[in-house]
Motif scaffolding. Structure first.
Motif, PDB file in Angstrom:
ATOM      1  N   ILE A  14       0.843  -1.194   0.000  1.00 61.76           N
ATOM      2  CA  ILE A  14       0.000   0.000   0.000  1.00 61.76           C
ATOM      3  C   ILE A  14       0.879   1.244   0.000  1.00 61.76           C
ATOM      4  O   ILE A  14       2.037   1.202   0.432  1.00 61.76           O
ATOM      5  CB  ILE A  14      -0.968   0.025   1.208  1.00 61.76           C
ATOM      6  CG1 ILE A  14      -0.219   0.078   2.529  1.00 61.76           C
ATOM      7  CG2 ILE A  14      -1.921  -1.150   1.172  1.00 61.76           C
ATOM      8  CD1 ILE A  14      -1.101   0.448   3.693  1.00 61.76           C
ATOM      9  N   CYS A  15       0.323   2.329  -0.487  1.00 58.10           N
ATOM     10  CA  CYS A  15       1.029   3.597  -0.523  1.00 58.10           C
ATOM     11  C   CYS A  15       0.918   4.253   0.851  1.00 58.10           C
ATOM     12  O   CYS A  15      -0.183   4.497   1.342  1.00 58.10           O
ATOM     13  CB  CYS A  15       0.428   4.486  -1.600  1.00 58.10           C
ATOM     14  SG  CYS A  15       1.352   5.998  -1.848  1.00 58.10           S
ATOM     15  N   SER A  39      -3.972   6.343   1.644  1.00 55.67           N
ATOM     16  CA  SER A  39      -4.986   6.948   0.776  1.00 55.67           C
ATOM     17  C   SER A  39      -6.380   6.593   1.286  1.00 55.67           C
ATOM     18  O   SER A  39      -6.561   5.640   2.040  1.00 55.67           O
ATOM     19  CB  SER A  39      -4.827   6.444  -0.662  1.00 55.67           C
ATOM     20  OG  SER A  39      -5.213   5.089  -0.757  1.00 55.67           O
ATOM     21  N   VAL A  41      -8.598   5.322  -0.490  1.00 56.56           N
ATOM     22  CA  VAL A  41      -8.897   4.030  -1.101  1.00 56.56           C
ATOM     23  C   VAL A  41      -8.432   2.899  -0.171  1.00 56.56           C
ATOM     24  O   VAL A  41      -9.180   1.958   0.107  1.00 56.56           O
ATOM     25  CB  VAL A  41      -8.239   3.911  -2.492  1.00 56.56           C
ATOM     26  CG1 VAL A  41      -8.407   2.519  -3.072  1.00 56.56           C
ATOM     27  CG2 VAL A  41      -8.810   4.967  -3.441  1.00 56.56           C
ATOM     28  N   SER A  42      -7.213   3.006   0.342  1.00 56.79           N
ATOM     29  CA  SER A  42      -6.693   1.989   1.264  1.00 56.79           C
ATOM     30  C   SER A  42      -7.476   1.978   2.572  1.00 56.79           C
ATOM     31  O   SER A  42      -7.783   0.910   3.108  1.00 56.79           O
ATOM     32  CB  SER A  42      -5.214   2.233   1.563  1.00 56.79           C
ATOM     33  OG  SER A  42      -4.434   2.032   0.418  1.00 56.79           O
ATOM     34  N   ARG A 118      -4.743  12.721  -2.735  1.00 56.43           N
ATOM     35  CA  ARG A 118      -5.637  12.472  -3.869  1.00 56.43           C
ATOM     36  C   ARG A 118      -4.940  12.614  -5.212  1.00 56.43           C
ATOM     37  O   ARG A 118      -5.413  12.072  -6.207  1.00 56.43           O
ATOM     38  CB  ARG A 118      -6.843  13.406  -3.789  1.00 56.43           C
ATOM     39  CG  ARG A 118      -7.795  12.995  -2.692  1.00 56.43           C
ATOM     40  CD  ARG A 118      -8.981  13.900  -2.606  1.00 56.43           C
ATOM     41  NE  ARG A 118      -9.944  13.406  -1.624  1.00 56.43           N
ATOM     42  CZ  ARG A 118     -11.006  14.081  -1.245  1.00 56.43           C
ATOM     43  NH1 ARG A 118     -11.258  15.272  -1.769  1.00 56.43           N
ATOM     44  NH2 ARG A 118     -11.827  13.569  -0.349  1.00 56.43           N
ATOM     45  N   VAL A 120      -2.194  11.221  -5.827  1.00 57.69           N
ATOM     46  CA  VAL A 120      -1.605   9.893  -6.014  1.00 57.69           C
ATOM     47  C   VAL A 120      -2.690   8.844  -6.225  1.00 57.69           C
ATOM     48  O   VAL A 120      -2.572   7.983  -7.098  1.00 57.69           O
ATOM     49  CB  VAL A 120      -0.729   9.515  -4.796  1.00 57.69           C
ATOM     50  CG1 VAL A 120      -0.222   8.092  -4.905  1.00 57.69           C
ATOM     51  CG2 VAL A 120       0.415  10.500  -4.656  1.00 57.69           C
ATOM     52  N   GLU A 121      -3.756   8.904  -5.430  1.00 58.32           N
ATOM     53  CA  GLU A 121      -4.820   7.898  -5.534  1.00 58.32           C
ATOM     54  C   GLU A 121      -6.161   8.551  -5.188  1.00 58.32           C
ATOM     55  O   GLU A 121      -6.461   8.794  -4.029  1.00 58.32           O
ATOM     56  CB  GLU A 121      -4.530   6.726  -4.586  1.00 58.32           C
ATOM     57  CG  GLU A 121      -5.384   5.528  -4.840  1.00 58.32           C
ATOM     58  CD  GLU A 121      -4.898   4.297  -4.086  1.00 58.32           C
ATOM     59  OE1 GLU A 121      -5.094   3.198  -4.616  1.00 58.32           O
ATOM     60  OE2 GLU A 121      -4.358   4.425  -2.973  1.00 58.32           O
ATOM     61  N   PRO A 123     -10.078   8.499  -4.832  1.00 59.19           N
ATOM     62  CA  PRO A 123     -11.170   7.529  -4.675  1.00 59.19           C
ATOM     63  C   PRO A 123     -12.356   7.890  -5.569  1.00 59.19           C
ATOM     64  O   PRO A 123     -12.563   9.061  -5.903  1.00 59.19           O
ATOM     65  CB  PRO A 123     -11.550   7.664  -3.201  1.00 59.19           C
ATOM     66  CG  PRO A 123     -11.166   9.062  -2.846  1.00 59.19           C
ATOM     67  CD  PRO A 123      -9.964   9.396  -3.695  1.00 59.19           C
TER      68      PRO A 123
END
Length: 163
Positions: A14-15, A39, A41-42, A118, A120-121, A123
């Motif tokens: 994971i980031c 993130s 998302v994670s 956000r 970087v990743e 949602p």
């Protein structure tokens, strides 16, 4: 003090935007803790899990593999907290030690914004709209696939957001 280089949760890297690893010393026993800014998302993916198999690569090249428990913690940024009992056979040299009497914990949110994360990743979130449109526009929309409509609305909204 040694820091975290990378984290793998149940086999998936994971980031991690910021983190702190430390040994928390309490009257009930010591345990290894890892606080991480991740993130959204994670956070959504893992926040309801109770435990995970975690592999942590430290900046000095060492690694820690353990079955760890997980908590999501409140804060301005998406944050996960991992913890496990100390493995007596593992070398924890250079890892910060914090006593239960200490009032200060590492501030892992400093210097990071939600906008940075956000970039970087980003949602995605589902939304349902109720619109009142002319019938020809409704028919045109119904002919389109969801993927096409998602892209169309994304482009339209980003264009309007920059005005």
């Amino acid at each position: 003090m040694v820091g975290v280089k990378s984290v793998t949760m149940d086999g998936e890297t994971i980031c991690v935007f910021s983190s702190a690893i430390y040994i928390f010393e309490s009257s009930t026993g010591d345990h290894l803790d890892v606080d991480m800014i991740v993130s959204e998302v994670s956070l959504r993916k893992y926040k309801d899990r109770e435990s995970l198999i975690i592999e942590i690569e430290l900046e000095d090249g060492r690694s820690i593999s353990s079955f760890m428990f997980l908590k999501s913690l409140p804060g301005k940024l998406p944050r996960l907290h991992l913890f496990c009992e100390i493995d007596k056979d593992h070398d924890y040299e250079g890892i910060l030690r914090i006593s239960e009497d200490d009032s200060a914990f590492p501030d892992i949110e400093e210097g990071i914004t939600l906008e940075d994360i956000r970039k970087v990743e980003m949602p995605n979130e589902k939304i349902t709209l109720k619109l009142n449109l002319p019938i020809d526009q409704v028919e045109w929309l119904k002919m389109k696939k969801n993927k096409e409509l998602n892209e169309l609305f994304k482009e339209f909204l980003y264009e309007k957001m920059t005005l």
